[in-house]
Design a protein around this motif. Structure first.
Motif, PDB file in Angstrom:
ATOM      1  N   ARG A  29       0.834  -1.053  -0.013  1.00  0.00           N
ATOM      2  CA  ARG A  29      -0.009   0.022   0.103  1.00  0.00           C
ATOM      3  C   ARG A  29       0.749   1.144  -0.151  1.00  0.00           C
ATOM      4  O   ARG A  29       0.690   1.993  -0.876  1.00  0.00           O
ATOM      5  CB  ARG A  29      -0.915  -0.014   1.324  1.00  0.00           C
ATOM      6  CG  ARG A  29      -1.701   1.299   1.385  1.00  0.00           C
ATOM      7  CD  ARG A  29      -2.735   1.235   2.659  1.00  0.00           C
ATOM      8  NE  ARG A  29      -1.878   1.071   3.785  1.00  0.00           N
ATOM      9  CZ  ARG A  29      -1.322   2.131   4.376  1.00  0.00           C
ATOM     10  NH1 ARG A  29      -1.309   3.308   3.867  1.00  0.00           N
ATOM     11  NH2 ARG A  29      -0.669   1.938   5.622  1.00  0.00           N
ATOM     12  N   ILE A  34      -0.859   5.087  -1.264  1.00  0.00           N
ATOM     13  CA  ILE A  34      -2.204   4.999  -1.271  1.00  0.00           C
ATOM     14  C   ILE A  34      -2.108   5.001   0.570  1.00  0.00           C
ATOM     15  O   ILE A  34      -1.602   4.158   0.999  1.00  0.00           O
ATOM     16  CB  ILE A  34      -2.688   3.885  -1.653  1.00  0.00           C
ATOM     17  CG1 ILE A  34      -2.540   3.899  -3.192  1.00  0.00           C
ATOM     18  CG2 ILE A  34      -4.304   4.102  -1.523  1.00  0.00           C
ATOM     19  CD1 ILE A  34      -3.267   2.627  -3.774  1.00  0.00           C
ATOM     20  N   SER A  35      -3.034   5.974   0.801  1.00  0.00           N
ATOM     21  CA  SER A  35      -3.216   6.094   2.343  1.00  0.00           C
ATOM     22  C   SER A  35      -4.463   4.807   2.662  1.00  0.00           C
ATOM     23  O   SER A  35      -4.922   4.343   1.815  1.00  0.00           O
ATOM     24  CB  SER A  35      -4.027   7.447   2.841  1.00  0.00           C
ATOM     25  OG  SER A  35      -5.320   7.483   2.295  1.00  0.00           O
ATOM     26  N   ARG A  37      -7.108   5.061   4.320  1.00  0.00           N
ATOM     27  CA  ARG A  37      -8.449   5.416   4.080  1.00  0.00           C
ATOM     28  C   ARG A  37      -8.692   5.563   2.573  1.00  0.00           C
ATOM     29  O   ARG A  37      -9.772   5.033   2.368  1.00  0.00           O
ATOM     30  CB  ARG A  37      -8.643   6.859   4.638  1.00  0.00           C
ATOM     31  CG  ARG A  37     -10.138   7.410   4.597  1.00  0.00           C
ATOM     32  CD  ARG A  37     -10.348   8.745   5.500  1.00  0.00           C
ATOM     33  NE  ARG A  37     -10.053   8.650   6.750  1.00  0.00           N
ATOM     34  CZ  ARG A  37     -11.170   7.981   7.416  1.00  0.00           C
ATOM     35  NH1 ARG A  37     -12.336   7.810   6.921  1.00  0.00           N
ATOM     36  NH2 ARG A  37     -11.152   7.862   8.933  1.00  0.00           N
ATOM     37  N   ARG A  38      -7.817   5.798   1.675  1.00  0.00           N
ATOM     38  CA  ARG A  38      -8.128   6.051   0.278  1.00  0.00           C
ATOM     39  C   ARG A  38      -8.396   4.400  -0.232  1.00  0.00           C
ATOM     40  O   ARG A  38      -9.272   4.047  -0.939  1.00  0.00           O
ATOM     41  CB  ARG A  38      -6.977   6.532  -0.268  1.00  0.00           C
ATOM     42  CG  ARG A  38      -7.073   6.691  -1.695  1.00  0.00           C
ATOM     43  CD  ARG A  38      -8.381   7.115  -2.465  1.00  0.00           C
ATOM     44  NE  ARG A  38      -8.742   7.262  -3.759  1.00  0.00           N
ATOM     45  CZ  ARG A  38      -9.608   7.132  -4.514  1.00  0.00           C
ATOM     46  NH1 ARG A  38     -10.965   7.255  -3.833  1.00  0.00           N
ATOM     47  NH2 ARG A  38      -9.785   7.185  -5.838  1.00  0.00           N
ATOM     48  N   LEU A  39      -7.619   3.548   0.291  1.00  0.00           N
ATOM     49  CA  LEU A  39      -7.636   2.091  -0.047  1.00  0.00           C
ATOM     50  C   LEU A  39      -8.847   1.511   0.137  1.00  0.00           C
ATOM     51  O   LEU A  39      -9.417   0.658  -0.355  1.00  0.00           O
ATOM     52  CB  LEU A  39      -6.457   1.219   0.579  1.00  0.00           C
ATOM     53  CG  LEU A  39      -6.417  -0.040   0.177  1.00  0.00           C
ATOM     54  CD1 LEU A  39      -6.333  -0.355  -1.393  1.00  0.00           C
ATOM     55  CD2 LEU A  39      -5.325  -0.918   0.616  1.00  0.00           C
ATOM     56  N   GLU A  41     -11.669   3.186   0.478  1.00  0.00           N
ATOM     57  CA  GLU A  41     -12.637   3.619  -0.395  1.00  0.00           C
ATOM     58  C   GLU A  41     -12.699   2.943  -1.758  1.00  0.00           C
ATOM     59  O   GLU A  41     -13.568   2.779  -2.424  1.00  0.00           O
ATOM     60  CB  GLU A  41     -12.318   5.250  -0.516  1.00  0.00           C
ATOM     61  CG  GLU A  41     -12.432   5.943   0.725  1.00  0.00           C
ATOM     62  CD  GLU A  41     -12.216   7.618   0.534  1.00  0.00           C
ATOM     63  OE1 GLU A  41     -11.698   7.738  -0.672  1.00  0.00           O
ATOM     64  OE2 GLU A  41     -12.415   8.321   1.181  1.00  0.00           O
ATOM     65  N   LEU A  42     -11.332   2.937  -2.030  1.00  0.00           N
ATOM     66  CA  LEU A  42     -11.234   1.963  -3.377  1.00  0.00           C
ATOM     67  C   LEU A  42     -11.801   0.683  -3.485  1.00  0.00           C
ATOM     68  O   LEU A  42     -12.328   0.200  -4.380  1.00  0.00           O
ATOM     69  CB  LEU A  42      -9.690   1.977  -3.712  1.00  0.00           C
ATOM     70  CG  LEU A  42      -9.117   3.191  -4.101  1.00  0.00           C
ATOM     71  CD1 LEU A  42      -7.614   2.930  -4.239  1.00  0.00           C
ATOM     72  CD2 LEU A  42      -9.564   3.792  -5.645  1.00  0.00           C
ATOM     73  N   PRO A  47     -12.808   1.472   6.878  1.00  0.00           N
ATOM     74  CA  PRO A  47     -11.324   1.761   7.097  1.00  0.00           C
ATOM     75  C   PRO A  47     -10.661   0.819   8.214  1.00  0.00           C
ATOM     76  O   PRO A  47      -9.562   0.551   8.225  1.00  0.00           O
ATOM     77  CB  PRO A  47     -11.265   3.321   7.467  1.00  0.00           C
ATOM     78  CG  PRO A  47     -12.594   3.628   7.072  1.00  0.00           C
ATOM     79  CD  PRO A  47     -13.555   2.437   7.008  1.00  0.00           C
ATOM     80  N   THR A  72      -3.456  -1.798  -5.432  1.00  0.00           N
ATOM     81  CA  THR A  72      -2.142  -1.317  -5.195  1.00  0.00           C
ATOM     82  C   THR A  72      -1.403  -1.469  -6.372  1.00  0.00           C
ATOM     83  O   THR A  72       0.079  -1.312  -6.409  1.00  0.00           O
ATOM     84  CB  THR A  72      -1.344  -1.702  -3.980  1.00  0.00           C
ATOM     85  OG1 THR A  72      -1.539  -3.352  -4.121  1.00  0.00           O
ATOM     86  CG2 THR A  72      -2.429  -1.455  -2.758  1.00  0.00           C
TER      87      THR A  72
END
Length: 295
Positions: A29, A34-35, A37-39, A41-42, A47, A72
């Motif tokens: 990651r 990628i944070s 939180r963003r991962l 969301e994806l 979270p 990732t």
């Protein structure tokens, strides 16, 4: 030599393997920039799941691994991660997960493993090993498992499979060395009638040329205490059963440790006529509890 109770190196290795897998997921990651939180969301995950996977508080599924590597851009790592996950699952096989579909799949897996094993070294301080059980003693053990884990009740099939496994005892290319404590033979984990039949079965199996049966009597002075049961299969694997899971240990140092423990326990056991004398003594103690008409 003394060992700490229930603190096997296998438990530590399972924890280390789960941590290593989580650490590798975090690295992928971070390499992708990628944070957490963003991962999440994806992947449409909460979270908290990202944190749990990376910190080894949750074991990922195959689909989780594949989704993670896709998100990732590290799909080249997928197979290696899946291999690590499956090794972890073999090392620490939780009973609730194994028995989700009933007792049948696990019994089939054991039968396949038995077929590949040449030499069995088994120590049990609390139960008769499955390969030595009568059908009714096995039924009591499987029924106990169904009640404990609330699994589908396919006890009849499991008993038949266990009895079929015992055909291995009559194959001369297989060698068996069992060491049991006297307590195993006295524990009331079934009716007295069933226990007496089980003891009679042990008497007959002790005469098998490829079966060595040792009994550690109550009066015996131990060098290594009987902390828990385990199965040594050739020099490849040690299996330890706990209330919650089956641990499969394969590190050379673990196999050597358990081999040494087994030799210490085997050295203080009684064999042949002496072992049968212990069994006969227990039979004599139990027999008066059974009505003469067998009812």
């Amino acid at each position: 030599m003394t060992l700490p109770p229930n603190n096997t190196s296998g438990s530590s290795n399972v924890h280390e393997a789960r941590n290593a897998l989580g650490k590798r997921l975090r690295e992928l990651r971070q390499q992708a920039g990628i944070s957490g939180r963003r991962l999440a969301e994806l992947l449409s995950w909460p979270p908290s799941k990202i944190s749990k996977l990376e910190n080894a508080r949750q074991t990922p599924s195959d689909d989780d691994i594949r989704a993670w590597t896709r998100a990732t851009n590290s799909e080249a790592e997928t197979e290696a991660l899946l291999a690590s996950l499956h090794t972890l699952e073999i090392q620490h096989a939780e009973w609730q997960r194994q028995f989700r579909a009933g007792l049948r799949p696990h019994q089939q897996e054991i039968a396949e493993l038995d077929a590949r094993t040449h030499t069995f070294r088994v120590f049990e301080p609390s139960t008769i090993p499955g390969l030595l059980q009568t059908a009714e003693y096995a039924r009591a053990r499987f029924t106990e498992g169904v009640l404990l884990f609330k699994t589908p009740n396919d006890v009849d099939y499991a008993v038949r499979t266990r009895m079929q496994r015992q055909e291995l005892l009559y194959r001369r290319d297989k060698l068996f060395h069992f060491v049991l404590t006297e307590a195993v033979l006295r524990y009331r984990r079934c009716s007295v009638e069933v226990l007496l039949a089980q003891l009679d079965r042990l008497m007959s199996l002790s005469a098998q040329p490829n079966v060595r049966l040792g009994i550690i009597g109550f009066e015996t002075q131990y060098v290594v205490g009987p902390w828990h049961g385990f199965w040594l299969r050739d020099k490849d694997r040690v299996t330890v059963e706990t209330f919650s899971a089956e641990l499969n240990l394969a590190q050379p140092q673990e196999i050597m440790l358990y081999s040494n423990v087994f030799e210490q326990l085997a050295a203080v056991a009684s064999y042949g006529r002496s072992a049968r004398a212990i069994i006969n003594r227990i039979i004599d103690d139990l027999a008066p509890e059974v009505p003469e008409d067998g009812g």
